[in-house]
Design an enzyme around this catalytic site. Sequence first.
Site, short mmCIF file in Angstrom:
data_model
loop_
_atom_site.label_atom_id
_atom_site.label_comp_id
_atom_site.label_asym_id
_atom_site.label_seq_id
_atom_site.Cartn_x
_atom_site.Cartn_y
_atom_site.Cartn_z
N LYS A 13 0.83 -1.22 0.00
CA LYS A 13 0.00 0.00 0.00
C LYS A 13 0.86 1.26 0.00
O LYS A 13 0.65 2.17 -0.79
CB LYS A 13 -0.93 0.04 1.23
N ARG A 88 -9.76 1.19 8.53
CA ARG A 88 -9.29 -0.15 8.87
C ARG A 88 -10.35 -0.95 9.61
O ARG A 88 -10.12 -2.11 9.93
CB ARG A 88 -8.09 0.00 9.79
N ARG A 122 11.71 -5.56 5.11
CA ARG A 122 11.47 -4.12 4.85
C ARG A 122 12.38 -3.24 5.71
O ARG A 122 12.62 -3.50 6.88
CB ARG A 122 10.02 -3.77 5.18
N ARG A 152 11.18 -1.31 11.41
CA ARG A 152 10.10 -0.96 12.33
C ARG A 152 9.99 -1.97 13.46
O ARG A 152 10.14 -3.17 13.24
CB ARG A 152 8.76 -0.91 11.56
N ARG A 163 -0.62 -8.80 13.40
CA ARG A 163 -1.13 -7.77 12.48
C ARG A 163 -1.95 -8.41 11.36
O ARG A 163 -2.99 -7.88 10.97
CB ARG A 163 0.03 -6.96 11.89
P1 AP5 Z 1 4.87 -1.61 1.88
O1 AP5 Z 1 4.56 -0.78 0.68
O2 AP5 Z 1 5.60 -0.98 3.01
O3 AP5 Z 1 3.53 -2.35 2.38
P2 AP5 Z 1 2.28 -1.82 3.18
O4 AP5 Z 1 1.06 -2.48 2.61
O5 AP5 Z 1 2.28 -0.31 3.23
O6 AP5 Z 1 2.60 -2.47 4.59
P3 AP5 Z 1 2.51 -1.94 6.08
O7 AP5 Z 1 3.12 -3.02 6.92
O8 AP5 Z 1 3.07 -0.55 6.23
O9 AP5 Z 1 0.99 -1.88 6.29
P4 AP5 Z 1 0.27 -1.84 7.60
O10 AP5 Z 1 -1.11 -1.55 7.13
O11 AP5 Z 1 0.42 -3.04 8.45
O12 AP5 Z 1 1.03 -0.68 8.43
P5 AP5 Z 1 0.66 0.83 8.78
O13 AP5 Z 1 1.91 1.61 8.78
O14 AP5 Z 1 -0.50 1.29 7.98
O15 AP5 Z 1 5.68 -2.90 1.37
C1 AP5 Z 1 6.16 -3.88 2.28
C2 AP5 Z 1 7.50 -4.42 1.79
O16 AP5 Z 1 7.31 -5.13 0.58
C3 AP5 Z 1 8.55 -3.33 1.49
O17 AP5 Z 1 9.82 -3.83 1.85
C4 AP5 Z 1 8.45 -3.13 -0.03
O18 AP5 Z 1 9.68 -2.71 -0.59
C5 AP5 Z 1 8.07 -4.55 -0.49
N1 AP5 Z 1 7.19 -4.56 -1.66
C6 AP5 Z 1 6.16 -3.69 -1.93
N2 AP5 Z 1 5.55 -4.02 -3.07
C7 AP5 Z 1 6.20 -5.14 -3.55
C8 AP5 Z 1 6.03 -5.96 -4.70
N3 AP5 Z 1 5.08 -5.71 -5.62
N4 AP5 Z 1 6.86 -7.02 -4.85
C9 AP5 Z 1 7.83 -7.28 -3.93
N5 AP5 Z 1 8.07 -6.53 -2.82
C10 AP5 Z 1 7.24 -5.47 -2.63
O19 AP5 Z 1 0.13 0.68 10.29
C11 AP5 Z 1 0.98 0.31 11.35
C12 AP5 Z 1 0.19 0.26 12.63
O20 AP5 Z 1 -0.38 1.57 12.94
C13 AP5 Z 1 -1.05 -0.68 12.61
O21 AP5 Z 1 -0.69 -2.02 12.90
C14 AP5 Z 1 -1.92 -0.04 13.69
O22 AP5 Z 1 -1.48 -0.39 14.98
C15 AP5 Z 1 -1.68 1.45 13.50
N6 AP5 Z 1 -2.65 2.05 12.54
C16 AP5 Z 1 -2.37 2.58 11.32
N7 AP5 Z 1 -3.49 3.01 10.73
C17 AP5 Z 1 -4.52 2.73 11.59
C18 AP5 Z 1 -5.93 2.89 11.51
N8 AP5 Z 1 -6.54 3.41 10.42
N9 AP5 Z 1 -6.68 2.47 12.56
C19 AP5 Z 1 -6.09 1.94 13.67
N10 AP5 Z 1 -4.76 1.75 13.80
C20 AP5 Z 1 -3.98 2.13 12.76
#
Ligand code: AP5
Length: 206
Positions: A13, A88, A122, A152, A163
């Site tokens: 994402k 979410r 990552r 992270r 997660r």
């Molecule tokens: P990346 O692009 O970083 O993936 P992502 O989907 O953004 O993954 P996240 O782990 O950041 O998502 P998340 O939703 O768990 O975390 P968030 O920060 O929102 O890609 C991942 C890896 O794969 C990278 O190394 C990249 O290079 C590689 N990659 C990408 N595309 C690829 C491809 N096509 N092929 C191969 N490799 C690839 O949230 C973190 C925490 O914050 C949550 O757990 C929660 O506690 C809190 N939080 C955030 N938002 C909310 C909300 N709305 N409500 C409540 N709590 C929240």
Amino acid sequence: MKLIFLGPPGAGKGTQAARIAAAQGIAHISTGDMLRAEIRAGSDLGKAAKAVIDRGELVSDDIIVAMVEKRIAMEDCKQGFLFDGFPRTVAQADALSGITPIDLVVNIDVPSQRLIGRISGRRMCPDCGAAYHISTHASDSCDSCGGKLYQRDDDKAETVANRVRVYEEQTQPLIDYYQSRGQLATVNGDDDIDAVTAAIQEVLKV
Ligand code: AP5
């Protein structure tokens, strides 16, 4: 244009949102990045959120919705925005529908067996939020801004499993939620990064 990117942890994402938001000239709003900025700033919100995030659970809906509502009132959101990691929960989606209409929800579909490898490799830039993977980026500095990359705290194996479970229980129902409203487009996220970007650009043309 107002967009939402849905998908499990590690779906790509953030990687895709950075590219598509830049191409469309709209703001990239990552609630995860906003929470990590609060943690780095040592704010009360950051202190409360850190423990929740490190357990792989979700920060409460009212905190997140208030944070997002304030964010989309900012000047850089006037041309539109792209939500990455929000909403979410069904409660967040219901709240959002009372705040602003959304043009399209893009569901980035990646098989669960791919996610652990993506997340464990990552590395993130603390300064601009760019994400890299150790398999394709050997250096420990950010190509965009030179920041020193870090892993992270919530990317440890035991937290990642939680997660993914929390995603399946609380966020996956949003696929049906937006599908039933005719707002969902699903793209294959299990492809190389450029191919996924091209697939998203295709659904945005429709
Ligand atoms: P990346 O692009 O970083 O993936 P992502 O989907 O953004 O993954 P996240 O782990 O950041 O998502 P998340 O939703 O768990 O975390 P968030 O920060 O929102 O890609 C991942 C890896 O794969 C990278 O190394 C990249 O290079 C590689 N990659 C990408 N595309 C690829 C491809 N096509 N092929 C191969 N490799 C690839 O949230 C973190 C925490 O914050 C949550 O757990 C929660 O506690 C809190 N939080 C955030 N938002 C909310 C909300 N709305 N409500 C409540 N709590 C929240």
